[in-house]
Design a protein around this motif. Structure first.
Motif, mmCIF file in Angstrom:
data_model
loop_
_atom_site.group_PDB
_atom_site.id
_atom_site.type_symbol
_atom_site.label_atom_id
_atom_site.label_comp_id
_atom_site.label_asym_id
_atom_site.label_seq_id
_atom_site.Cartn_x
_atom_site.Cartn_y
_atom_site.Cartn_z
ATOM 1 N N THR A 573 5.159 5.914 4.097
ATOM 2 C CA THR A 573 4.058 5.525 3.216
ATOM 3 C C THR A 573 4.689 4.818 2.025
ATOM 4 O O THR A 573 5.448 5.436 1.263
ATOM 5 N N LEU A 574 4.404 3.532 1.850
ATOM 6 C CA LEU A 574 5.175 2.680 0.959
ATOM 7 C C LEU A 574 4.295 2.031 -0.102
ATOM 8 O O LEU A 574 3.064 1.996 0.021
ATOM 9 N N PHE A 575 4.996 1.510 -1.150
ATOM 10 C CA PHE A 575 4.364 0.672 -2.171
ATOM 11 C C PHE A 575 3.147 1.343 -2.800
ATOM 12 O O PHE A 575 2.024 0.822 -2.731
ATOM 13 N N ASP A 576 3.402 2.515 -3.381
ATOM 14 C CA ASP A 576 2.350 3.262 -4.079
ATOM 15 C C ASP A 576 1.177 3.544 -3.154
ATOM 16 O O ASP A 576 0.018 3.378 -3.510
ATOM 17 N N ARG A 577 1.523 3.934 -1.892
ATOM 18 C CA ARG A 577 0.559 4.308 -0.858
ATOM 19 C C ARG A 577 -0.365 3.151 -0.472
ATOM 20 O O ARG A 577 -1.516 3.358 -0.081
ATOM 21 N N LYS A 578 0.162 1.934 -0.529
ATOM 22 C CA LYS A 578 -0.606 0.769 -0.085
ATOM 23 C C LYS A 578 -0.274 0.362 1.353
ATOM 24 O O LYS A 578 -0.956 -0.481 1.931
ATOM 25 N N LEU A 579 0.787 0.928 1.897
ATOM 26 C CA LEU A 579 1.201 0.571 3.253
ATOM 27 C C LEU A 579 1.677 1.816 3.994
ATOM 28 O O LEU A 579 2.530 2.553 3.495
ATOM 29 N N GLN A 580 1.114 2.051 5.159
ATOM 30 C CA GLN A 580 1.587 3.082 6.076
ATOM 31 C C GLN A 580 2.169 2.379 7.290
ATOM 32 O O GLN A 580 1.501 1.567 7.934
ATOM 33 N N LEU A 581 3.440 2.685 7.601
ATOM 34 C CA LEU A 581 4.128 2.019 8.699
ATOM 35 C C LEU A 581 4.744 3.075 9.604
ATOM 36 O O LEU A 581 5.568 3.873 9.183
ATOM 37 N N ASP A 582 4.321 3.086 10.874
ATOM 38 C CA ASP A 582 4.835 4.027 11.869
ATOM 39 C C ASP A 582 5.456 3.238 13.010
ATOM 40 O O ASP A 582 4.891 2.229 13.467
ATOM 41 N N ALA A 583 6.610 3.707 13.486
ATOM 42 C CA ALA A 583 7.285 3.047 14.599
ATOM 43 C C ALA A 583 7.925 4.091 15.489
ATOM 44 O O ALA A 583 8.333 5.157 15.020
ATOM 45 N N ALA A 584 8.003 3.801 16.788
ATOM 46 C CA ALA A 584 8.610 4.750 17.728
ATOM 47 C C ALA A 584 9.168 3.990 18.919
ATOM 48 O O ALA A 584 8.612 2.972 19.358
#
Length: 776
Positions: A573-584
């Motif tokens: 969860t990035l940039f003051d909760r402006k981006l959620q990025l999940d990878a697998a």
């Protein structure tokens, strides 16, 4: 192997990129006070609390691939049935069998069989209670708080072992304060879908919630050879929940729910006439025109009602008792019953080339008892056991009066009844632990022992007219001599013993056990960043088929399959909760995959039966994001890549009876690429009112419906677009929507049956209005 390496490097790059982004975001905000996670600003991405590991925690703190969809998201996207989840969940697909049963597949692992008692590879649960068979899952989406899609083998914590994954539906719970609401949709084909609920306290320490749904619609399919239509909807459902806390340390929850479906079974589209035998076909059948490329076009035998009469009901009781010292004892008890009565026209013509009447019923008792607590050094543990007993009766009457094989040895043959009963007893014991090794590193492990005993009784019978019995009696005379015939009476068993060529009623058993397990490491270098690595092994129980057998050997069961799964992933969860990025990234070693294939009988030749593929593998990657570039705008893209292939030296028959070697082939119904995207923009239009405009896109690449890659069974790539727009104010929400707005012609299922190749087309363009209200 080079592609595996590239995928591994790609997944590692995604993880490292997330690490770098997380570090940059943390560095940029070092001088600013950190927000409390319990008080996240409303303009940031909100945490979703899940119970995937049978404890409440943020989805971003769980070291496994989970797609969690809350009630608001489901309502916004118009998700009303399990199949619709394919629009939002990368790696998840759903296709309908010719018999009206949905098959759910996650990351290429699915089981294309319509036997009523077949254990699925993707198991379903309602509030942790297993709903063991696919046909029972129709009514899962009523008044849910959220849906959790768990990817990969699920054998350690859940009562139904599965190799593909699990879907847990969390029902919205009773509230202490009064709440009420409704959702009303009206769309094309007079499709009216109304849902409503009431919730609140009904006494001291007692609260309840009731929810109902009624869905009705007119015919959406139309005949392309005459003036006729079918495809109406008639579905009703209800749920009653009670939460009772008689004392401070004891919580009791009761769930009573059920549904009844009187909708029409979907009709098929004819692709081509392909005679199964050398017998001449009826002139009208041989010259039957294929269906046009129109989602609504189909055909069926006239003068028959195709309305189902299926119903399901379930009652469950959950009790949680706080023993003190952080210990909790939990009991889950459930009884459910399902009854099926549905006609199916499987040939896509007006002839009786393959007309079926499917009957059956299922009763299930389930009991689980578990004890959990906290570890002194941080983390928690859980031990438990469960027992399940399933009683399944499956009866399929297949009528072939106009088929090419309706005359055998010069004798008429009208069809047969495939009938059996299975009693399935499952015993299991399990344990799991989550231990914090350091402030940043934790270990998760689990193990389950499962014993599954299946008892099968049944056979394939004459329809009662004596026609099929006469054919089998003639065949016995050819094989054994006229004086050695054991006569089959009307309605009697017609499948013959492989040694004596005598008709027999079967009593078979399949007893198996296994140990499934999972081990994982979770690394949290920051509050909003997680890297995890898992290895797990899961199993799916073996089973007996229900099919039109002429040889008893066709009822030989498929043995259990297993998957050894490796997964590396990250959640940031990035940039003051402006981006959620999940990878697998994932890699599966697949053993004894169960499929509907064929076996060679020395007398009858290739005969349909369940078979096991000794060795196969799957690897791939997924990435998903939620991005809030500025207030009001939410962008949610996702993509998945799944590469499946058979290894070793596996040969069998194509759906058209050709014997081939399938090494290196991809699995049927397994698109290599999938992509999803959802965009929505909100803006203020005065006071507390807001307008919104949004849409979503779903794409899947081409696949094939059977081994052998026969072009007639291709399922081409397709992309679907949906739009929505509306206004919301306080508790009200009004929207206009359109689905498959380009009216794209596509199909999700293809098959060969008797003398016809057929498709099941997708829903055409639909459009309508929605109105919802919430009173709190």
């Amino acid at each position: 192997m080079h592609l595996v390496k590239r995928l591994a490097w790609g997944a590692s790059a995604l993880v490292l990129a997330s690490v770098g982004a997380a570090a940059s975001a943390q560095s940029a905000s070092e001088t600013a006070p950190q927000a409390d996670r319990a008080n996240v600003p409303t303009d940031g991405i909100q945490d979703i609390i899940v119970t995937a590991q049978k404890r409440a925690e943020s989805v971003n703190d769980v070291g496994m691939s989970i797609a969690a969809l809350g009630q608001e998201k489901l309502l916004q996207a118009g998700i009303s049935k399990v199949d619709d989840l394919a629009r939002l969940v990368p790696g998840f697909t759903s296709n309908m069998t010719p018999f009206g049963t949905s098959v759910y597949t996650i990351r290429g692992i699915g089981f294309q069989d319509s036997t009523l008692g077949a254990s699925p590879t993707v198991s379903t649960y309602i509030d942790e209670i297993p709903v063991p068979f696919s046909q029972q899952a129709l009514g899962m989406m009523l008044d849910v708080e959220r849906v959790e899609v768990l990817k990969g083998p699920q054998g350690t914590l859940y009562g139904q072992n599965s190799t593909g994954g699990a879907i847990n539906f969390i029902a919205a719970k009773p509230t202490d304060d009064f709440q009420a609401g409704f959702n009303a949709d009206y769309g094309r084909f007079n499709d009216a879908d109304l849902q409503g609920f009431l919730s609140g306290a009904v006494g001291n320490r007692l609260s309840a919630r009731i929810a109902v749904r009624v869905n009705q619609g007119d015919d959406w399919q139309r005949s392309y050879t005459r003036d006729d239509s079918m495809g109406r909807k008639r579905f009703i459902q209800g749920r009653f929940l009670v939460d009772w806390r008689p004392i401070d340390d004891l919580a009791i929850s009761i769930n009573l729910n059920g549904w009844r479906d009187r909708s029409d079974t979907a009709a098929a589209q004819l692709v081509m006439i392909v005679p199964q035998t050398s017998n001449p076909l009826l002139p009208g059948l041989a010259a039957y025109p294929p269906a046009p490329h129109d989602n609504r076009a189909a055909d069926w035998t006239p003068g028959i009602s195709y309305a189902r009469d299926n119903h399901f009901y379930q009652g469950s009781l959950r009790a949680d008792y706080e023993l003190g010292g952080g210990l909790t004892l939990t009991s889950l008890s459930s009884y459910q019953r399902f009854k099926r009565n549905q006609p199916v026209d499987g040939d896509g013509t007006t002839f009786e080339d393959n007309l079926q009447y499917n009957f059956g019923n299922i009763s299930t008792f389930y009991q689980e008892l578990r004890l959990g607590g906290d570890l002194p050094s941080g983390g928690n543990w859980l031990v438990g056991a469960n027992y399940e007993r399933d009683n399944v009766f499956d009866d399929e009457r297949v009528l072939l009066r106009d088929a090419g094989n309706s005359v055998v040895f010069g004798l008429p043959l009208d069809g047969s009844n495939n009938t059996n009963r299975q009693i399935i007893k499952t015993y299991a014991a399990y344990a799991s632990v989550n231990h914090h090794l350091t402030d940043m590193l934790s270990f998760t492990g689990g193990i389950r022992y499962t014993k599954a005993d299946r008892f099968f009784t049944g056979c394939n019978t004459d329809t009662g007219t004596g026609q099929t019995a006469a054919v089998i009696n003639f065949l016995q005379g050819l094989l054994k001599g006229p004086g050695n015939v054991v006569p089959v009476q009307p309605g009697g068993c017609i499948n013959l013993n492989a040694v004596t060529f005598t008709p027999e009623y079967l009593n078979l058993a399949l007893k198996e056990d296994n140990i499934s397990w999972r081990a994982g490491l979770d690394l949290k270098p920051g509050e909003d960043f997680l890297v995890y690595a898992n290895v797990s092994k899961g199993y799916k129980a073996g089973g007996f088929p229900n099919l039109g057998a002429t040889a008893s050997s066709q009822f030989t069961p498929a043995t259990q399959e297993s998957v050894l799964a490796f997964e590396l992933g990250s959640k940031a969860t990035l940039f003051d909760r402006k981006l959620q990025l999940d990878a697998a990234f994932f890699y599966y070693k697949y053993r004894d995959k169960q499929i509907r294939g064929a076996t060679v009988d020395p007398v009858f030749g290739p005969l349909s039966r369940l078979v096991n593929v000794p060795r196969s593998q799957i690897y791939g990657a997924e990435i998903s994001a939620t991005w809030l570039p500025f207030p009001g705008l939410t962008i949610s893209p996702a993509a998945s890549y799944v590469h499946s292939r058979i290894k070793g030296d596996f040969s069998n028959f194509t759906p058209f009876g050709a014997f081939e070697r399938f090494v290196g082939e991809a699995f049927p119904y397994t698109p290599r690429w999938q992509a999803r995207a959802d965009v929505e923009y909100h803006w203020n239009i005065g006071g507390d009112a807001q307008a919104f405009l949004g849409g979503d896109m779903s794409y899947q690449s081409g696949t094939n419906a059977g081994f052998g890659n026969v072009p007639l069974l291709d399922i081409p790539a397709y992309t679907l677009f949906n739009l929505r727009a509306g206004i919301e104010k306080d508790a009200w929400r009004f929207s206009l929507w359109g689905r498959n707005i380009t009216d794209h012609y596509y199909w999700t299922t293809a098959y060969y049956s008797t003398d016809t190749v057929n498709r099941l087309a997708g829903i055409p363009a639909t459009y309508g209005v929605s109105l919802s209200y919430r009173f709190r």
